[in-house]
Design an enzyme around this catalytic site. Structure first.
Site, PDB file in Angstrom:
ATOM      1  N   GLY A 138      -1.330   5.214  -1.117  1.00 49.59           N
ATOM      2  CA  GLY A 138      -0.925   5.515   0.285  1.00 49.59           C
ATOM      3  C   GLY A 138       0.560   5.223   0.596  1.00 49.59           C
ATOM      4  O   GLY A 138       1.267   4.626  -0.200  1.00 49.59           O
ATOM      5  N   SER A 139       0.864   5.490   1.628  1.00 51.49           N
ATOM      6  CA  SER A 139       2.258   5.232   2.013  1.00 51.49           C
ATOM      7  C   SER A 139       2.522   5.703   3.440  1.00 51.49           C
ATOM      8  O   SER A 139       1.727   6.440   4.016  1.00 51.49           O
ATOM      9  CB  SER A 139       3.234   5.912   1.043  1.00 51.49           C
ATOM     10  OG  SER A 139       2.761   7.159   0.628  1.00 51.49           O
ATOM     11  N   ASN A 140       3.657   5.264   3.982  1.00 51.77           N
ATOM     12  CA  ASN A 140       4.091   5.688   5.319  1.00 51.77           C
ATOM     13  C   ASN A 140       5.489   6.281   5.224  1.00 51.77           C
ATOM     14  O   ASN A 140       6.288   5.871   4.378  1.00 51.77           O
ATOM     15  CB  ASN A 140       4.168   4.501   6.289  1.00 51.77           C
ATOM     16  CG  ASN A 140       2.928   3.639   6.300  1.00 51.77           C
ATOM     17  OD1 ASN A 140       1.817   4.153   6.382  1.00 51.77           O
ATOM     18  ND2 ASN A 140       3.109   2.332   6.223  1.00 51.77           N
ATOM     19  N   ASN A 153      -0.390   9.421   4.967  1.00 56.62           N
ATOM     20  CA  ASN A 153      -1.477   9.949   4.145  1.00 56.62           C
ATOM     21  C   ASN A 153      -2.581  10.555   4.988  1.00 56.62           C
ATOM     22  O   ASN A 153      -3.732  10.666   4.548  1.00 56.62           O
ATOM     23  CB  ASN A 153      -2.060   8.857   3.229  1.00 56.62           C
ATOM     24  CG  ASN A 153      -0.997   8.051   2.520  1.00 56.62           C
ATOM     25  OD1 ASN A 153      -0.907   6.847   2.722  1.00 56.62           O
ATOM     26  ND2 ASN A 153      -0.168   8.694   1.719  1.00 56.62           N
ATOM     27  N   ARG A 197      -3.315   3.891  10.318  1.00 54.04           N
ATOM     28  CA  ARG A 197      -1.863   3.768  10.138  1.00 54.04           C
ATOM     29  C   ARG A 197      -1.130   4.909  10.830  1.00 54.04           C
ATOM     30  O   ARG A 197      -0.075   4.711  11.450  1.00 54.04           O
ATOM     31  CB  ARG A 197      -1.514   3.723   8.650  1.00 54.04           C
ATOM     32  CG  ARG A 197      -1.825   2.405   7.977  1.00 54.04           C
ATOM     33  CD  ARG A 197      -1.357   2.370   6.526  1.00 54.04           C
ATOM     34  NE  ARG A 197      -2.095   3.274   5.672  1.00 54.04           N
ATOM     35  CZ  ARG A 197      -1.613   4.354   5.080  1.00 54.04           C
ATOM     36  NH1 ARG A 197      -0.352   4.707   5.265  1.00 54.04           N
ATOM     37  NH2 ARG A 197      -2.365   5.104   4.302  1.00 54.04           N
TER      38      ARG A 197
END
Length: 716
Positions: A171-173, A415, A436
């Protein structure tokens, strides 16, 4: 010089030789990599690259080999192993990139859905087999809502029939803010990738200056360019995992024909490609495996000798992958329009790419190769013995999702789902839970006159949206234990911020963990425990899968995993009691000492530490604390069912200022150096733990002012 051990280790992992270095713990990985044959794929890619890309890779390899040939000091890891590195080949960079991303696709989720299907039936697949069953918000257009995915049982039937024939057994932002919301009138960019915390860290802080380009950002050791995060003098770019579906699983029929293995295709039998591989194991006996491939790709699960096995078709392996042809144009782009065009050849992994240029334009591009095929392919392994599920080309580059200067003047990705259901192509099913993304959206929508400080501050957001669901459910329980009552009272006034110095996050996290364990003890969920697919690589167990699903089930009153006639109050009460007992045993009787940081910390382990325990103190970086969890913008996930130690987390943070590049900032969870003895091996860990950042000097003057040491290399 700085990351040679990491380069050698990743190259050997890609070639399926990791166990020869690090022992039997890498045997399963080696077996998979031999089946996927990543090195041969990387060699095919190199042969098909354009001249500029081959020149780049040739020059890179020559530089690596010049160091190997002339250095008097090899990394300590190679000394411990007694290994001298083989010459670097131009295609080794491609093999490293593949091994870093092959398990980031959707095939694990398809096996999980098949597992749910076989244990609980088709009706459970939509609820338990898809991570985003509850819906959320999309990236394009920014903030638009969507409903959760529902399984159409008709296209699932071929997969159900195929699976019944099988034998039993990352995942990531990121975000970008337009000039209308910033103090300077120019865009700001920020974000962080989430991966397992490797030692050394997967990303390498780097600055490359030459007459043609001046680029700073995060690179991969062993790979030229800045494919994921960076900026030049005109454009900044960053990515998150696009969560696209570009890996399909096929159930194949096999038979023995006079000693030769064949597989079914429509009304005929074709010879399977077979070979035997020997895997060397440090400290153990060699292991032989049989590698079998069909028209779709290699067998990854099951034994063909049983009559059925599952093969993998993967966009990065089924034909030469031209993705590295994007690296040079990416570094030379002078606008987001040029950056978009530079991504035309990108294949894998599919990414959400956000970007901004010094001219003030912000943009989003979903980059990568996504095949067009039958919708059933997205849900389960499908029959491979006919042509009903074959790929029908790819989504055209011009049709990939895009956004440029949206009315919101911001773009955020976490994501989450990329587009709504009106998009004409299938992209994928498995997106991250919306929590998120909702926090990113809330923070971005509130910005006005933003500065680089605001972008940095977003990294520290640790508000947990699903925590409220558990807290509200606990409010209805009848409790008589004074410590449980006191713990619930603390939660009642909590705002959901998982600050590491607070007690409430620990109570919530431990209760959620024990609630997951309670559910797994129920008959319905316990049926998910046996894995019907022996040899499934990097399998994610039921605890990890259900951990993200249970809060939504609690909210909706969904008792499908509970015992007949049971309500959520029973497992919740037991879980809360178990949690308080655990916290008291681990942290003492004083509830004020139950701080989240007491449980929630990193434990980075070097891959050779177990082999050389006498050197573990040198090899393993120090442990640090962090707030948040897997649902928060400040991402710090754990392994549900195992411990509260941090595993999946932010492996880089960045904030880019297009108005003044020298105002940009970054931080890594360890350090820039890959040498265990270097003072820069883990010197950023405390800054990372405090969710602060270091300056990211870019101009020549700023770099010179900030430099501690310099090194000059003269060509021979």
């Amino acid at each position: 010089q700085d990351r040679l051990w990491q380069m050698v280790f990743d190259r050997d992992r890609a070639a399926g030789r990791g166990a020869a270095l690090a022992g039997k713990t890498l045997l399963e990985s080696d077996s998979l990599m031999r089946r996927l044959d990543l090195v041969a794929s990387a060699q095919a890619d190199y042969a098909a690259f354009d001249d500029d890309t081959r020149v780049m890779l040739d020059a890179y390899a020559a530089g690596v080999n010049a160091f190997i040939d002339t250095t008097a000091t090899l990394p300590v890891e190679l000394d411990l192993l007694g290994v001298s590195p083989a010459p670097w080949q131009p295609w080794d960079s491609g093999a490293i990139f593949k091994v870093r991303h092959v398990l980031m696709g959707a095939w694990g989720s398809k096996l999980w859905r098949a597992r749910v299907l076989m244990a609980l039936g088709p009706e459970a697949v939509s609820e338990l087999g898809v991570r985003t069953a509850e819906g959320g918000i999309v990236i394009v257009p920014p903030g638009e809502e969507y409903e959760g995915a529902m399984a159409d049982l008709a296209p699932l039937m071929p997969g159900i029939e195929a699976l019944s024939r099988m034998p039993e057994a990352a995942g990531s932002n990121s975000w970008v803010v337009g000039g209308s919301r910033t103090a300077s009138g120019k865009p700001l960019v920020g974000g962080d990738p989430h991966r397992l915390l490797d030692v050394p860290n997967v990303y390498y802080q780097n600055h490359l200056t030459c007459p043609e380009a001046d680029v700073i950002g995060y690179s991969f050791a062993g790979i030229p360019g800045f494919p994921h995060f960076g900026h030049n003098a005109q454009v900044a770019w960053c990515i998150t995992h696009g969560m696209a579906d570009y890996q399909d699983l096929y159930v194949e029929r096999f038979r023995d024909s006079d000693g030769a293995l064949e597989y079914a295709v429509n009304d005929e039998w074709r010879p399977a490609t077979t070979r035997r591989e020997t895997i060397e194991v440090r400290g153990g006996d060699p292991v032989e495996i049989d590698v079998v491939s069909t028209r779709h790709g290699p067998v990854v699960v099951g034994a063909p000798a049983s009559g059925h096995a599952i093969t993998l078709r993967y966009s990065a392996l089924d034909r030469p992958n031209p993705g590295f042809q994007c690296l040079v144009p990416q570094m030379l782009a002078t606008s987001v329009a040029e950056m978009d065009d530079a991504m035309r050849d990108w294949v894998d992994p599919c990414n959400n790419m956000t970007m901004a240029d010094a001219g003030g334009t912000i943009a989003f591009l979903f980059r990568g190769r996504v095949p067009v095929r039958n919708a059933a392919n997205g849900w389960l392994p499908v029959p491979g013995w006919n042509d009903d599920h074959e790929w029908q080309g790819d989504i055209p580059f011009s049709d990939l999702p895009r956004s440029r200067d949206p009315e919101t003047s911001w773009i955020g990705t976490a994501n989450n789902k990329v587009v709504g259901d009106d998009y004409p192509y299938y992209l994928g099913l498995d997106y991250a839970p919306p929590h998120r993304a909702l926090r990113v959206t809330a923070r971005l929508a509130a910005l006005d006159g933003a500065t680089i400080d605001d972008i940095e501050a977003m990294h520290s957001d640790c508000v947990s949206i699903p925590s409220r669901l558990l807290v509200d459910a606990l409010a209805g329980l009848a409790l008589d234990n004074p410590l449980e009552i006191a713990a619930r009272e603390r939660l009642a006034g909590w705002d959901g911020a998982m600050n590491k110095a607070l007690v409430e996050p620990a109570i919530y996290a431990v209760t959620r963990e024990h609630l997951t364990r309670q559910v797994l003890q129920r008959p319905a969920a316990s049926a998910l425990a046996p894995n019907p697919y022996p040899g499934e690589p990097a399998a994610m167990g039921p605890a990890a899968r259900l951990w993200s699903q249970i809060p939504g089930m609690l909210r909706d009153g969904d008792t499908s995993l509970l015992a007949e006639g049971e309500t959520w109050s029973t497992p919740l009460a037991a879980a809360f009691s178990d949690a308080i007992t655990f916290l008291r045993a681990e942290l003492g009787d004083d509830i004020a000492q139950w701080r989240w940081e007491q449980l929630h910390r990193t434990r980075p382990v070097h891959p050779l530490a177990a082999l050389f325990p006498e050197a573990a103190g040198l090899l393993n970086p120090p442990s640090v604390t962090l707030g948040g969890d897997a649902d928060t913008l400040q991402c710090a996930g754990t392994f549900p069912g195992q411990s509260y130690l941090i595993n999946g987390t932010s492996v880089a943070r960045y904030a880019f200022d297009t108005d003044s590049w020298d105002m940009s900032r970054w931080v890594s969870p360890l350090g820039a150096s890959g040498h265990p003895g270097s003072p820069h091996y883990a010197d950023q860990a405390e800054t990372w733990s405090a969710v602060r950042m270091h300056p990211m000097p870019y101009s020549r003057e700023a770099v010179d002012d900030d430099a501690v040491t310099t090194q000059r290399l003269e060509p021979a």
